[in-house]
Design an enzyme around this catalytic site. Structure first.
Site, PDB file in Angstrom:
ATOM      1  N   SER A   1       0.872  -1.170   0.000  1.00 50.41           N
ATOM      2  CA  SER A   1       0.000   0.000   0.000  1.00 50.41           C
ATOM      3  C   SER A   1       0.912   1.225   0.000  1.00 50.41           C
ATOM      4  CB  SER A   1      -0.861  -0.043   1.267  1.00 50.41           C
ATOM      5  OG  SER A   1      -1.572   1.165   1.426  1.00 50.41           O
TER       6      SER A   1
ATOM      7  N   LYS B   1      -1.011  -1.046  -4.485  1.00 48.65           N
ATOM      8  CA  LYS B   1      -2.198  -0.230  -4.148  1.00 48.65           C
ATOM      9  C   LYS B   1      -1.750   1.213  -3.963  1.00 48.65           C
ATOM     10  CE  LYS B   1      -4.518   0.039   0.349  1.00 48.65           C
ATOM     11  NZ  LYS B   1      -5.080  -0.829   1.409  1.00 48.65           N
TER      12      LYS B   1
ATOM     13  N   LYS C   1      -2.751   5.089  -2.820  1.00 48.77           N
ATOM     14  CA  LYS C   1      -3.714   5.934  -2.119  1.00 48.77           C
ATOM     15  C   LYS C   1      -4.103   7.066  -3.064  1.00 48.77           C
ATOM     16  CE  LYS C   1      -3.729   3.912   1.944  1.00 48.77           C
ATOM     17  NZ  LYS C   1      -4.939   3.368   2.589  1.00 48.77           N
TER      18      LYS C   1
ATOM     19  N   ASP D   1      -6.974   3.113  -3.219  1.00 48.13           N
ATOM     20  CA  ASP D   1      -7.697   3.192  -1.941  1.00 48.13           C
ATOM     21  C   ASP D   1      -7.954   4.665  -1.633  1.00 48.13           C
ATOM     22  OD1 ASP D   1      -8.759   2.928   0.585  1.00 48.13           O
ATOM     23  OD2 ASP D   1      -7.011   1.938   1.468  1.00 48.13           O
TER      24      ASP D   1
ATOM     25  N   GLU E   1     -10.833   0.646  -3.561  1.00 45.28           N
ATOM     26  CA  GLU E   1     -11.099   0.388  -2.144  1.00 45.28           C
ATOM     27  C   GLU E   1     -11.748   1.609  -1.493  1.00 45.28           C
ATOM     28  OE1 GLU E   1      -7.627  -1.173  -0.188  1.00 45.28           O
ATOM     29  OE2 GLU E   1      -8.407  -0.783   1.816  1.00 45.28           O
TER      30      GLU E   1
ATOM     31  N   ASP F   1     -13.518  -1.445   2.941  1.00 45.19           N
ATOM     32  CA  ASP F   1     -12.627  -1.532   4.099  1.00 45.19           C
ATOM     33  C   ASP F   1     -13.394  -0.940   5.283  1.00 45.19           C
ATOM     34  OD1 ASP F   1     -10.695  -0.964   6.077  1.00 45.19           O
ATOM     35  OD2 ASP F   1      -9.205  -0.172   4.710  1.00 45.19           O
TER      36      ASP F   1
ATOM     37  N   LYS G   1      -9.760  -6.627   8.293  1.00 48.70           N
ATOM     38  CA  LYS G   1      -8.748  -6.241   9.279  1.00 48.70           C
ATOM     39  C   LYS G   1      -9.255  -6.701  10.633  1.00 48.70           C
ATOM     40  CE  LYS G   1      -7.131  -2.078   6.876  1.00 48.70           C
ATOM     41  NZ  LYS G   1      -7.250  -0.593   6.813  1.00 48.70           N
TER      42      LYS G   1
ATOM     43  N   GLY H   1      -3.918  -3.975   6.309  1.00 47.09           N
ATOM     44  CA  GLY H   1      -2.869  -3.695   7.291  1.00 47.09           C
ATOM     45  C   GLY H   1      -3.077  -2.325   7.899  1.00 47.09           C
TER      46      GLY H   1
HETATM   47  O1  OSB Z   1      -6.920   1.982   4.407  1.00 47.87           O
HETATM   48  O2  OSB Z   1      -5.864   0.170   4.341  1.00 47.87           O
HETATM   49  C1  OSB Z   1      -5.987   1.321   4.786  1.00 47.87           C
HETATM   50  C2  OSB Z   1      -2.970   2.191   6.981  1.00 47.87           C
HETATM   51  C3  OSB Z   1      -3.582   2.840   8.020  1.00 47.87           C
HETATM   52  C4  OSB Z   1      -4.951   3.009   7.990  1.00 47.87           C
HETATM   53  C5  OSB Z   1      -5.703   2.539   6.908  1.00 47.87           C
HETATM   54  C6  OSB Z   1      -5.084   1.883   5.856  1.00 47.87           C
HETATM   55  C7  OSB Z   1      -3.699   1.739   5.883  1.00 47.87           C
HETATM   56  C8  OSB Z   1      -2.957   1.146   4.788  1.00 47.87           C
HETATM   57  C9  OSB Z   1      -1.578   0.617   5.095  1.00 47.87           C
HETATM   58  O3  OSB Z   1      -3.341   1.112   3.640  1.00 47.87           O
HETATM   59  C10 OSB Z   1      -1.465  -0.848   4.952  1.00 47.87           C
HETATM   60  C11 OSB Z   1      -0.149  -1.329   5.516  1.00 47.87           C
HETATM   61  O4  OSB Z   1       0.857  -1.222   4.809  1.00 47.87           O
HETATM   62  O5  OSB Z   1      -0.115  -1.774   6.680  1.00 47.87           O
HETATM   63 MG    MG Z   2      -8.122   0.810   3.105  1.00 52.33          MG
END
Ligand code: OSB
Ligand code: MG
Length: 368
Positions: free
Chosen positions: A135, A161, A163, A188, A213, A238, A262, A290
């Site tokens: 991510s 992925k 952001k 995402d 996402e 999510d 999660k 994560g």
């Molecule tokens: O939206 O998946 C998410 C991290 C913190 C809060 C939300 C998200 C995330 C990540 C990081 O996308 C995922 C990771 O590398 O742990």
């Molecule tokens: Mg997410």
């Protein structure tokens, strides 16, 4: 199950990168770590709440309060047979899923270690390693993003992925897609759009994304179903999925074709497994998300992702991406986009106490 005391630590670990999303930025990973101490053995659980209530309504302060005042006292009130009995024990306490998940995780780990069993075997896992992607946060420039994507593609990660946020979406995806026409690519939005932004989201249909996402608000399940009718790209939820009941509704109304699971967001491993089952039944593939976890939370994620319907690459990438030094051994490192399930009992890794002490900023102890 045997339990002598519960130790609650506040831990701070510097991150190797600045992680920017549509809702905020993280440079230091601050979290609560729960230790369930049975004397000769301890179980460990990481709480994924953050300092600010931006991803979820929980915070480190709220989770600490709820653990201290309600969840640990609930354990004291009645002897617990095992971790399976924990959700019912704390069901009268509303919400506060991340706090519950952290204590439940420590109990699952302890119970598995007592039996000398791996957690994945206790929950019905079927894989010896799990496919993983990365991510990537919002970057200062498109050039910086392209360099980062190139680096992780070269490392063999199975999915990239990105952001996104309003105004920084199709341009980023177009640039990455042009340079990497064939990679498994997703985005995402962390709930940054509304239905009025449907045209901007439809523009992403041109890039062959595996899914988008959480484009819309965390409470906008119905709007996601509406959006799905005008998008070719599948929607993955999510933030909106907090329980198996949420997953069932999302499946029924067509709000999601993919689900990110999660453990913390849904209140624990038992509920995560129920979501896995509901989605499998509905033909919805899942993957393990994560929260920039230390090795304790990361190892639990790997154990969960061994269940058969975790068919898409998760966010559980190598710990060395995040931290110069992790608090567990053996290190959780993926190779060619596969994270091996660590071999030990419980979550499979051991906490290195000397390292943990260095990152611990506060500690409280409760008899259980
Ligand atoms: O939206 O998946 C998410 C991290 C913190 C809060 C939300 C998200 C995330 C990540 C990081 O996308 C995922 C990771 O590398 O742990
Ligand atoms: Mg997410």
């Amino acid at each position: 199950m045997r339990l002598r005391r519960v130790i609650l630590r506040r831990v701070e670990m510097p991150l190797r990168f600045r992680f920017r999303t549509s809702f905020g930025e993280t440079t230091v990973k601050r979290f609560l770590l729960v230790e369930a101490d049975a004397g000769d053995l301890s179980g460990w659980g990481e709480c994924v709440a953050e300092d600010a209530p931006l991803y979820s309504e929980e915070t480190n302060a709220s989770a600490s309060h709820v653990l201290r005042e309600f969840l640990v006292p609930a354990l004291r009130a009645r002897p617990l047979e095992g971790p399976e009995a924990f959700p019912a024990l704390v069901a009268p306490i509303r919400g506060n899923r991340m706090a519950k998940a952290a204590l439940e995780a420590a109990l699952w780990d302890l119970a598995a270690r007592e039996k000398g069993a791996r957690l994945c075997d206790r929950i019905g896992g079927t894989r010896g390693s799990v496919p993983v992607g990365v991510s990537l946060g919002l970057q200062p420039s498109v050039g910086a993003l392209l360099d980062l994507v190139a680096k992780h593609v070269a490392l063999g990660y199975r999915r990239i992925k990105l952001k996104i946020e309003p105004g920084r979406d199709a341009d980023l995806v177009a640039a990455v897609r042009e340079r990497f026409p064939a990679i498994d690519l997703t985005v995402d939005a962390n709930a940054a759009y509304t239905l009025a932004d449907a045209p901007a989201l439809r523009a992403l249909d041109a890039f062959g994304l595996d899914y988008i996402e959480q484009p819309l608000g965390h409470e906008d399940l119905w709007d996601h179903a509406e959006l799905a009718r005008v998008l070719a790209t599948p929607i993955c939820l999510d933030e909106s999925i907090r329980s198996a009941a949420d997953a069932a509704v999302a499946a029924r109304i067509g709000a999601a074709r993919v689900v990110n699971v999660k453990i913390g967001r849904v209140g624990g491993l038992s509920e995560a497994r129920r979501i896995h089952d509901v989605c499998a039944e509905a033909g919805i593939p899942v993957w393990c998300g994560g929260m920039l976890e230390s090795g304790v939370g990361r190892a639990a994620n790997v154990q969960l992702a061994t269940l058969p319907n975790f068919t898409k690459p998760g966010d559980t990438s190598s710990a060395s991406r995040y931290f110069d030094e992790d608090i567990v051994e053996p290190p959780l490192e993926s190779e060619n986009g596969e994270m091996p399930v660590p071999p030990g009992s419980g979550i499979g890794v051991s906490v290195v106490r000397e390292r943990l002490e260095r990152y611990t900023v506060a500690r409280e102890e409760f008899s259980a």
